[in-house]
Scaffold this motif. Structure first.
Motif, short mmCIF file in Angstrom:
data_model
loop_
_atom_site.label_atom_id
_atom_site.label_comp_id
_atom_site.label_asym_id
_atom_site.label_seq_id
_atom_site.Cartn_x
_atom_site.Cartn_y
_atom_site.Cartn_z
N UNK A 99 -24.02 -11.93 -59.70
CA UNK A 99 -23.07 -11.19 -58.85
C UNK A 99 -22.79 -9.79 -59.38
N UNK A 100 -23.28 -9.48 -60.58
CA UNK A 100 -23.03 -8.15 -61.15
C UNK A 100 -23.84 -7.10 -60.41
N UNK A 101 -23.22 -5.95 -60.19
CA UNK A 101 -23.91 -4.86 -59.49
C UNK A 101 -25.09 -4.36 -60.32
#
Ligand code: FES
Length: 154
Positions: A99-101
Motif C-alpha cells: 500500500x506504500x506509494x
C-alpha cells in the motif's frame, strides 16, 4: 564420529572435526556427527556450524555463498536463495508494503529455522558441540532417516 576424549560427563560432548588450518584453507567442510549432517565454515576469522541441509527443502548449504544482509552474515541457499544467518539460524527476507506509494523494502526475520551448533578451537584442533535443544527446529526434518531415504544413492 566419537566424542572428544577427555570430555567430562557433565558437559555436552564435543566432536573433533578437523585441524584449524585445514578448515581455514577449505573454508567449508561437512561432517556426519552423531547422526547429523553438519556444515562447519570459516568466514572473516570466525568458525560457524549449522545443520548442513537447508530447513526449506533440504538444499546443500555447503554450496551456498556467504553474504551480508541487514548487517548479518548469512549463507544463501543455492536452491531457492533463502538467506540464513550464521549466528542465529534465522531466515531473512525483504518485505514490501504493497500500500506504500514508494516501495521501501524492509528486512524481516521468519525466526530461527536452522539449527546452529557451537564451534570451539583448542590448540589448533576444531570441535563441534551439537545444539541438543529439545525444541523442534525446522532443519531437524532433514536430519531424519525418513528424509535420508529419499536421497538418491550413487
Ligand atoms: Fe534452501 Fe529452498 S532448499 S531455499
Amino acid at each position: 564420529m566419537s566424542a572428544e576424549e577427555g570430555t567430562d560427563s557433565a558437559s555436552p560432548p564435543s566432536y573433533f572435526v578437523g585441524k584449524k588450518e585445514d578448515i581455514i584453507r577449505a573454508k567449508k567442510i561437512t561432517k556426519f556427527i552423531n547422526g547429523r549432517d553438519v556444515l562447519v565454515l570459516y568466514y572473516n576469522g570466525v568458525f560457524h556450524a549449522m545443520d548442513m541441509r537447508c530447513y526449506h527443502s533440504g538444499g546443500p548449504l555447503q554450496n551456498g555463498d556467504i553474504e551480508e544482509f541487514n548487517d548479518k552474515l548469512c549463507v544463501v541457499c543455492p536452491w531457492h536463495k533463502y538467506k540464513i544467518t550464521l549466528l542465529e539460524g534465522e531466515c531473512l527476507y525483504q518485505a514490501v508494503d504493497p500500500t506504500a506509494a514508494v516501495p521501501n523494502p524492509t528486512w524481516i526475520s521468519k525466526g530461527n529455522k536452522q539449527r546452529i551448533h557451537t564451534v570451539k578451537e583448542v590448540n589448533g584442533d576444531v570441535f563441534v558441540i551439537l545444539n541438543d535443544s529439545p525444541c523442534f527446529i525446522e532443519s531437524d526434518y532433514y536430519q531424519t532417516e525418513k528424509f535420508r531415504a529419499t536421497l538418491v544413492k550413487p
